[in-house]
Design a protein around this motif. Sequence first.
Motif, PDB file in Angstrom:
ATOM      1  N   THR A  86       0.841  -1.189   0.000  1.00 20.42           N
ATOM      2  CA  THR A  86       0.000   0.000   0.000  1.00 20.42           C
ATOM      3  C   THR A  86       0.878   1.242   0.000  1.00 20.42           C
ATOM      4  O   THR A  86       2.100   1.160   0.192  1.00 20.42           O
ATOM      5  N   LYS A  87       0.252   2.392  -0.184  1.00 19.57           N
ATOM      6  CA  LYS A  87       1.006   3.645  -0.119  1.00 19.57           C
ATOM      7  C   LYS A  87       1.630   3.823   1.256  1.00 19.57           C
ATOM      8  O   LYS A  87       2.748   4.327   1.373  1.00 19.57           O
ATOM      9  N   ALA A  88       0.918   3.386   2.276  1.00 20.05           N
ATOM     10  CA  ALA A  88       1.460   3.471   3.640  1.00 20.05           C
ATOM     11  C   ALA A  88       2.689   2.580   3.791  1.00 20.05           C
ATOM     12  O   ALA A  88       3.669   2.964   4.443  1.00 20.05           O
ATOM     13  N   ASP A  89       2.655   1.384   3.190  1.00 14.82           N
ATOM     14  CA  ASP A  89       3.824   0.494   3.229  1.00 14.82           C
ATOM     15  C   ASP A  89       5.023   1.159   2.573  1.00 14.82           C
ATOM     16  O   ASP A  89       6.138   1.129   3.097  1.00 14.82           O
ATOM     17  N   LEU A  90       4.787   1.752   1.403  1.00 16.38           N
ATOM     18  CA  LEU A  90       5.878   2.404   0.675  1.00 16.38           C
ATOM     19  C   LEU A  90       6.409   3.612   1.443  1.00 16.38           C
ATOM     20  O   LEU A  90       7.622   3.858   1.476  1.00 16.38           O
ATOM     21  N   ALA A  91       5.512   4.363   2.082  1.00 11.57           N
ATOM     22  CA  ALA A  91       5.938   5.514   2.885  1.00 11.57           C
ATOM     23  C   ALA A  91       6.803   5.050   4.058  1.00 11.57           C
ATOM     24  O   ALA A  91       7.815   5.690   4.384  1.00 11.57           O
ATOM     25  N   ALA A  92       6.428   3.935   4.671  1.00 15.88           N
ATOM     26  CA  ALA A  92       7.224   3.392   5.785  1.00 15.88           C
ATOM     27  C   ALA A  92       8.599   2.956   5.308  1.00 15.88           C
ATOM     28  O   ALA A  92       9.606   3.191   5.993  1.00 15.88           O
ATOM     29  N   ALA A 105      10.675   6.037   4.749  1.00 14.08           N
ATOM     30  CA  ALA A 105      11.123   6.602   6.022  1.00 14.08           C
ATOM     31  C   ALA A 105      12.277   5.783   6.597  1.00 14.08           C
ATOM     32  O   ALA A 105      13.255   6.349   7.102  1.00 14.08           O
ATOM     33  N   ASP A 106      12.165   4.464   6.517  1.00 15.47           N
ATOM     34  CA  ASP A 106      13.251   3.601   6.995  1.00 15.47           C
ATOM     35  C   ASP A 106      14.533   3.848   6.215  1.00 15.47           C
ATOM     36  O   ASP A 106      15.621   3.899   6.789  1.00 15.47           O
ATOM     37  N   LEU A 107      14.411   4.001   4.902  1.00 20.02           N
ATOM     38  CA  LEU A 107      15.596   4.253   4.074  1.00 20.02           C
ATOM     39  C   LEU A 107      16.205   5.616   4.384  1.00 20.02           C
ATOM     40  O   LEU A 107      17.436   5.764   4.421  1.00 20.02           O
ATOM     41  N   ALA A 108      15.369   6.624   4.626  1.00 18.02           N
ATOM     42  CA  ALA A 108      15.884   7.950   4.972  1.00 18.02           C
ATOM     43  C   ALA A 108      16.625   7.897   6.303  1.00 18.02           C
ATOM     44  O   ALA A 108      17.700   8.502   6.452  1.00 18.02           O
TER      45      ALA A 108
END
Length: 90
Positions: free
Chosen positions: A40-46, A49-52
Amino acid sequence: MFDSLTVARQLTDAGIDRAHADAIADGIRQAADAPAEMATKADLAAVRADLADLEARLTWRFAAAMLAQTGVILAAVIGAAVAILRMLAS
């Protein structure tokens, strides 16, 4: 809809024994029937954030390592300069 009977028949026509053909067709049917898991978009956003966060931590670690290396090099240069000056003074 997946037709496991047709697949099993095609496999047996190709020379695979019936038991194996049935098992293969059943495995394919189960995989085809399994629910697809989509990000989901939320999964991708997470993940972003983890990569950042990982990037920031690696940047700081790299900077700290470079600073430590610079200190070691600077100490070596100063030590060599002191040794040369002592040799010249004697």
